[in-house]
Write a protein that holds these residues in place. Structure first.
Motif, PDB file in Angstrom:
ATOM      1  N   ILE A 126      32.169  52.639  52.375  1.00 13.35           N
ATOM      2  CA  ILE A 126      32.671  52.005  51.162  1.00 13.35           C
ATOM      3  C   ILE A 126      33.560  50.819  51.528  1.00 13.35           C
ATOM      4  O   ILE A 126      33.446  49.743  50.959  1.00 13.35           O
ATOM      5  CB  ILE A 126      33.433  53.034  50.310  1.00 13.35           C
ATOM      6  N   ILE A 161      44.469  34.165  46.837  1.00  8.15           N
ATOM      7  CA  ILE A 161      44.176  33.768  45.464  1.00  8.15           C
ATOM      8  C   ILE A 161      44.455  34.932  44.516  1.00  8.15           C
ATOM      9  O   ILE A 161      45.121  34.787  43.497  1.00  8.15           O
ATOM     10  CB  ILE A 161      42.695  33.321  45.340  1.00  8.15           C
ATOM     11  N   VAL A 162      43.954  36.116  44.871  1.00 14.42           N
ATOM     12  CA  VAL A 162      44.095  37.259  43.977  1.00 14.42           C
ATOM     13  C   VAL A 162      45.573  37.615  43.776  1.00 14.42           C
ATOM     14  O   VAL A 162      46.001  37.906  42.661  1.00 14.42           O
ATOM     15  CB  VAL A 162      43.326  38.481  44.528  1.00 14.42           C
ATOM     16  N   VAL A 204      49.672  47.858  37.573  1.00 13.30           N
ATOM     17  CA  VAL A 204      49.648  47.928  36.115  1.00 13.30           C
ATOM     18  C   VAL A 204      49.784  49.359  35.617  1.00 13.30           C
ATOM     19  O   VAL A 204      50.654  49.664  34.801  1.00 13.30           O
ATOM     20  CB  VAL A 204      48.351  47.289  35.581  1.00 13.30           C
ATOM     21  N   ILE A 253      45.527  46.088  42.033  1.00 12.86           N
ATOM     22  CA  ILE A 253      46.526  45.603  41.070  1.00 12.86           C
ATOM     23  C   ILE A 253      46.493  46.468  39.813  1.00 12.86           C
ATOM     24  O   ILE A 253      47.516  46.924  39.319  1.00 12.86           O
ATOM     25  CB  ILE A 253      46.245  44.128  40.706  1.00 12.86           C
ATOM     26  N   LEU A 254      45.252  46.712  39.329  1.00  5.89           N
ATOM     27  CA  LEU A 254      45.124  47.522  38.116  1.00  5.89           C
ATOM     28  C   LEU A 254      45.769  48.890  38.305  1.00  5.89           C
ATOM     29  O   LEU A 254      46.511  49.369  37.451  1.00  5.89           O
ATOM     30  CB  LEU A 254      43.643  47.724  37.773  1.00  5.89           C
ATOM     31  N   VAL A 290      32.867  46.852  50.035  1.00 14.22           N
ATOM     32  CA  VAL A 290      33.569  46.382  48.841  1.00 14.22           C
ATOM     33  C   VAL A 290      34.164  45.005  49.134  1.00 14.22           C
ATOM     34  O   VAL A 290      34.780  44.791  50.175  1.00 14.22           O
ATOM     35  CB  VAL A 290      34.646  47.404  48.396  1.00 14.22           C
ATOM     36  N   PRO A 291      33.898  44.025  48.238  1.00 14.29           N
ATOM     37  CA  PRO A 291      34.468  42.693  48.468  1.00 14.29           C
ATOM     38  C   PRO A 291      35.991  42.778  48.399  1.00 14.29           C
ATOM     39  O   PRO A 291      36.529  43.427  47.511  1.00 14.29           O
ATOM     40  CB  PRO A 291      33.925  41.865  47.301  1.00 14.29           C
ATOM     41  N   VAL A 318      52.872  42.931  40.840  1.00 12.76           N
ATOM     42  CA  VAL A 318      51.495  42.475  40.657  1.00 12.76           C
ATOM     43  C   VAL A 318      51.109  41.422  41.681  1.00 12.76           C
ATOM     44  O   VAL A 318      50.031  41.473  42.254  1.00 12.76           O
ATOM     45  CB  VAL A 318      51.325  41.913  39.230  1.00 12.76           C
ATOM     46  N   TYR A 359      40.780  34.735  50.031  1.00  9.11           N
ATOM     47  CA  TYR A 359      40.520  35.457  48.785  1.00  9.11           C
ATOM     48  C   TYR A 359      41.759  36.204  48.317  1.00  9.11           C
ATOM     49  O   TYR A 359      42.114  36.198  47.146  1.00  9.11           O
ATOM     50  CB  TYR A 359      39.396  36.483  48.977  1.00  9.11           C
ATOM     51  N   MET A 361      41.820  43.281  43.221  1.00  5.87           N
ATOM     52  CA  MET A 361      41.989  43.332  41.758  1.00  5.87           C
ATOM     53  C   MET A 361      42.126  44.777  41.280  1.00  5.87           C
ATOM     54  O   MET A 361      42.941  45.087  40.414  1.00  5.87           O
ATOM     55  CB  MET A 361      40.798  42.640  41.081  1.00  5.87           C
ATOM     56  N   MET A 362      41.310  45.653  41.875  1.00  2.38           N
ATOM     57  CA  MET A 362      41.375  47.047  41.446  1.00  2.38           C
ATOM     58  C   MET A 362      42.706  47.678  41.861  1.00  2.38           C
ATOM     59  O   MET A 362      43.264  48.512  41.145  1.00  2.38           O
ATOM     60  CB  MET A 362      40.220  47.852  42.055  1.00  2.38           C
ATOM     61  N   PHE A 400      38.236  40.729  47.501  1.00  2.00           N
ATOM     62  CA  PHE A 400      38.894  40.224  46.299  1.00  2.00           C
ATOM     63  C   PHE A 400      38.775  41.224  45.148  1.00  2.00           C
ATOM     64  O   PHE A 400      39.694  41.399  44.363  1.00  2.00           O
ATOM     65  CB  PHE A 400      38.358  38.854  45.885  1.00  2.00           C
ATOM     66  N   PHE A 401      37.635  41.914  45.098  1.00  2.00           N
ATOM     67  CA  PHE A 401      37.468  42.927  44.056  1.00  2.00           C
ATOM     68  C   PHE A 401      38.394  44.110  44.332  1.00  2.00           C
ATOM     69  O   PHE A 401      39.058  44.631  43.418  1.00  2.00           O
ATOM     70  CB  PHE A 401      36.004  43.376  44.014  1.00  2.00           C
TER      71      PHE A 401
END
Ligand code: SF4
Lengths: 629, 315
Positions: free
Chosen positions: B138, B261-262, B157, B152-153, B142-143, B164, B258, B149-150, B145-146
């Motif tokens: 896995i 940026i994220v 969050v 962060i969520l 998995v990229p 964040v 990446y 993002m996950m 950057f993705f």
């Protein structure tokens, strides 16, 4: 081909990857005919609908566009760009590699220097530079990703081409007057193609990921056109409030890359013959024991191997490497164990301390007793305490049996410190002493050498010193002199002999050389196909061998003590021990074989100190016994 | 040893030279007139002429290259148009942030990857091996950057454990603890793929080594199994693991684009992307050369480490 596919799909993960990728590709190919909405039609009223909303299975994005439709179109674009980049990189890279490898010389040198330079860049950085020059855009991102992968293909393909270019069929083609272009296209290319395909399968996942990455950064596909990367990039601003818009393309990239990776791994494994045989299994700390049948009674020997059975389980096949061997030594005694390679003599020796590699080795019967205590199936820690301390090994070929990255003195000190609580300095002092004992000159300095800095003879002495480190009761020496020349061999044998006298050490000496045995051993046992076929005092056996096999072995040695000599002079080969015929295992090679030799078990029979496993022995052992009595 | 380092440093010179040539050639691929490309179509002819002079575009390609190289050797990487400050100042400042991020990631992926690989090999086909192999699969798919993002969520969050984005809190903070809190997620996200790659390689390197004769010797000496694995086997396996660490360092260094940026990390990767989007070509050029050069020197360190580990390498 079908066999290959079968192999590929026996790997369940590869099959899973194929299925997932297959579903994605079918869905993508069906996109034009599916009743989907236009991926680019915006509807501001329907912004950020959740999945399963009315008319939008996967919801909508920040402009109210249908996510399902965008996802499938985006997937098509991402896959297409990734595959195109892979093809482009493979085409150009392979062309460069083939030309450089075929032409050779200066061209090759120049090209490969350039390739090295390109590979000196961190991967994505170069792609960024290319996009910076060409400007953002999907086409430019494709070119950039393909370009940074060209060196990888060029280097791999060049390597294969160089090795092919020197082969006869290329020379033949050249002599027959074929043009270079034709040779490259008709002779080289077909042979290089599989390598290109494997290289593609391992890089295509990366390329899909990297193009998606560039789009994610806003450097790839530009709106309204969207691949998976730019979908994810656009969704990022609404990540916290509407995560589904990010999750959907992200999961899709993940699924594609994972299935491609799984398939690529499967492809490589299927093509790598080492994995097929299961040879990449790690041997456990001790040999597996799965003992059936009775455990023999204890004897008063120092070390007794009793009815030992050790097998190799390779897939469905069972090799009976050791088929019920019994041997024993007393303090100060030297027993020679003789046989051709594959006779099971080394496996017998390694079984004593549970050092047979498993998998595939399994000890299936018998006992090994040290001072009456059974070691087979003993707990790991109990066995470890005896290894090197009570029973020590000397192995063949010390270049591969000594650790290449540790100083020999440290390896010696470690042997001591594994069993005795002594300080570093004390251990070092003892190591120097041991080096002196085995007559390594200049021990004080030699101790800081690495194995590769020593000669074969000196290395072997290190191996012997290591075996002596804890003053063991038994030493098992597995062909310790085979790799050495005659003078060194003689020195080492006399060294072992002295140690045996001085320290009262029992030695089990494994060899295929009768000359060596005659110098050192009190008794010998001859092994064939996993069993003892003859046993007795050294002189008696050498003078009047009873088993036809022993007799032939001795006949192969024209002069005792003549040094290393293979037993190749016996006609035929030793049998493979996974399928032994009933009766005498030597029968196919035996001149005296009679029909009844091939029927039923032949016992190891004897009188007094001698025994033989033969129906028509070369010598009458009972008479032998009377003569000595 | 000192001699070996000097030798490697000298051999780096042609590579560094090659890097500048490659970057220069790529940059001269710019279609059309670069000055217009940079200034946009509303530029006045005077401005275009001035920029052309600044960029040296009125000279030949070779001349331009050597002027650029000569200036660069003296530490002058030119001036950034979008930021109106010397390129080298901006690059150094931003690279510092990247180094913190990529360096942390590199440590994570090396330690975690090797550890996972060793455990996996030592427990081959056991549950730990299967769990690690699955996680690695896995991880490498998995990229980053993705994944970021996950994370962060989930952690910022939903769980509110971590900030964040950014490198420091805007109000207050600024101390090491604040930096660490901001660093956790980006460093982990950045190291995921490299950890997986290293774990895979470490596993197969360990399996290969464990079959060697000298491992049997160690066991025959009575060396405790833990030391056989973590000492004898791992040390030998490191010989094939270290070169891959060098390659993965390159992935982590450039992959930070990446992640920066994220997570809005003020690093050199983000600087490059911004520079590309604003067509600030001198900044891109200088940044790329600088990062690539740093990587070359890092690889020398890798070679030196390898020669320290393996006495068979002629130093
Ligand atoms: S038993 Fe028969 S076949 Fe076997 S060695 Fe003796 S004579 Fe030869």
């Amino acid at each position: 081909m079908t066999a290959f596919l079968k192999l590929l799909f026996r790997n369940q993960l590869a099959a899973l990857g194929a299925v997932v990728l297959g579903i994605i590709i079918v869905a993508v190919l069906l996109t034009p005919v599916l009743p989907l909405q236009d991926p680019n039609v915006t509807a501001t009223a329907d912004r950020f609908l959740k999945p399963l909303a009315e008319g939008h299975l996967l919801g909508t994005d920040h402009l109210g566009r249908d996510m399902l439709s965008r996802l499938l179109h985006g997937t098509l674009l991402s896959l297409g760009v990734g595959v195109a980049a892979a093809l482009l990189a493979a085409l150009i890279g392979s062309a460069i590699g083939i030309v450089a490898g075929y032409v050779g010389g200066r061209t090759d040198n120049f090209v490969m220097r350039g390739v090295d330079m390109l590979m000196a860049f961190p991967y994505i950085l170069l792609a960024l530079a290319i996009v910076a020059a060409l400007g953002p855009g999907l086409m430019n991102a494709l070119i950039a990703v393909a370009a940074v992968n060209i060196p990888f293909f060029a280097r791999n393909i060049r390597g294969v081409t160089v090795s092919l270019a020197g082969r006869e069929f290329i020379d033949a083609a050249r002599l027959s007057g074929m043009s270079h272009t034709r040779i490259v296209l008709t002779e080289l290319l077909p042979n290089v193609l599989p390598v290109i395909i494997i290289a593609m399968s391992t890089t295509i996942g990366w390329m899909i990921l990297e193009t998606a990455g560039l789009s994610f950064l806003g450097l790839g596909s530009q709106p309204p056109q969207a691949d998976l990367g730019s979908m994810l990039g656009e969704a990022r601003s609404a990540l916290i409030t509407y995560p589904h818009v990010s999750v959907i393309p992200g999961v899709m990239i993940f699924l594609i890359v994972m299935s491609v990776n799984l398939l690529g791994d499967g492809l490589r494994d299927a093509l790598d013959p080492r994995l097929r045989s299961g040879a990449l299994s790690r041997p456990r700390a001790t040999t597996l024991v799965d003992r059936q049948g009775e455990v023999p009674e204890a004897t008063d020997d120092l070390l007794a191997i009793q009815e030992l059975q050790t097998q190799f389980h390779v897939g469905p096949r069972i090799y009976r490497a050791v088929g019920g061997v019994s041997l024993a030594v007393k303090p100060g005694e030297c027993l020679g164990l003789i046989g051709e390679s594959g006779s099971g003599k080394s496996v017998t020796a390694l079984s004593v301390m549970g050092l047979v590699s498993s998998p595939p080795g399994v000890i299936t019967g018998g006992a090994v007793r040290f001072q009456g205590k059974d070691l087979i199936g003993a707990r790991y820690e109990a066995l470890r305490r005896m290894r090197g301390d009570r029973v020590a090994y000397i192995f063949q070929d010390p270049l591969s049996t000594l650790h290449p990255l540790y100083r020999v003195g440290d390896q010696l000190a470690e042997a001591i410190r594994s069993h005795h609580k002594v300080g570093k300095d004390e251990a070092r002092k003892r190591a120097v002493q041991l080096f002196n004992d085995v007559r390594i000159p200049n021990a004080q300095n030699r101790i800081d050498n690495y194995p590769h800095e020593m000669s074969g003879g000196m290395r072997q002495r290190v191996g012997i010193a290591m075996a002596l480190a804890n003053d063991p009761d038994v030493i098992i020496a597995d062909e310790p002199t085979t790799a050495l020349d005659v003078t060194v061999q003689a020195q080492i044998l006399s060294l072992l002999n002295d140690l045996r006298r001085d320290r009262g050490l029992a030695i089990v000496f494994i060899t295929h050389d009768f000359g060596v045995v005659a110098q050192l051993c009190d008794r010998i046992a001859v092994m064939y196909a996993g069993r003892i076929v003859e046993e007795g005092p050294t002189n008696a056996v050498l003078e009047r061998p009873a088993h036809p096999y022993t007799k032939r072995l001795i006949a192969c040695v024209p002069e005792l003590g003549g040094g290393r000599r293979e037993l190749a002079a016996i006609r035929g080969l030793p049998p493979v021990v996974d399928d032994l015929p009933p009766g005498c295992a030597f029968a196919p090679r035996c001149d005296k074989a009679q029909p009844d030799c091939k029927k039923g078990e032949i016992p190891l029979d004897g009188a007094g100190t001698r025994a033989v496993r033969c129906l028509y022995p070369e010598a009458d052992l009972t008479r032998d016994e009377e003569a000595t009595a | 040893m000192g001699g070996y380092i000097v030798k490697r440093l000298i051999s780096a010179i042609p590579v560094l030279f090659g890097i500048t040539v490659i970057v220069f050639l790529i940059m001269s691929l710019i279609p059309g007139d670069p000055a217009t490309a940079i200034l946009g179509s509303y530029a006045t002819p005077e401005n275009v002429a001035k920029l052309n002079r600044d960029l040296g575009l009125d000279r030949s390609l070779a001349e331009r290259y050597f002027i650029w190289l000569f200036n660069m050797v003296q530490g002058d990487f030119g001036r950034s148009y979008s930021l109106n400050r010397p390129v080298i100042d901006e690059v150094l400042e931003r690279f510092n942030a990247t180094l913190i991020l990529a360096g942390t990631s590199f440590v994570i992926c090396s330690v975690l990857g090797i550890l996972a690989g060793v455990v996996s090999a030592a427990r081959q086909y056991g549950w730990a091996d299967k769990a690690i192999t699955f996680t690695v699969l896995i991880g490498i798919s998995v990229p980053s950057f993705f994944l970021g993002m996950m994370m962060i969520l989930l952690f910022a969050v939903n769980l509110r454990w971590l900030p964040v984005s950014g490198m420091y809190a805007i109000y207050g903070g600024g101390d090491l603890w604040d930096l660490l809190r901001h660093l956790v997620m980006p460093a982990l996200a950045l190291s995921a793929v490299a950890t997986g790659v290293i774990a895979r390689l470490a596993r197969s390197a360990m399996l290969e080594v464990l079959r060697q004769d000298y491992i049997r010797t160690a066991r025959a000496k009575g060396v405790p199994e833990r030391r056989v694995i973590m000492g004898h086997a791992l040390r030998a396996a490191m010989v094939s693991i270290i070169p891959v660490l060098g390659i993965q360092a390159g992935f982590v260094l450039s992959g930070s684009v990446y992640i920066e940026i994220v997570f809005q990390w003020p690093g050199a990767g983000r600087m490059l992307v911004e520079a590309i989007l604003t067509r600030d070509l001198l900044l891109v050029q200088g940044g790329v050369v600088f990062i690539a050069a740093c990587y070359v020197f890092f690889n020398i360190l890798v070679d030196v480490a390898q020669s320290l580990l393996d006495p068979r390498i002629k130093t």
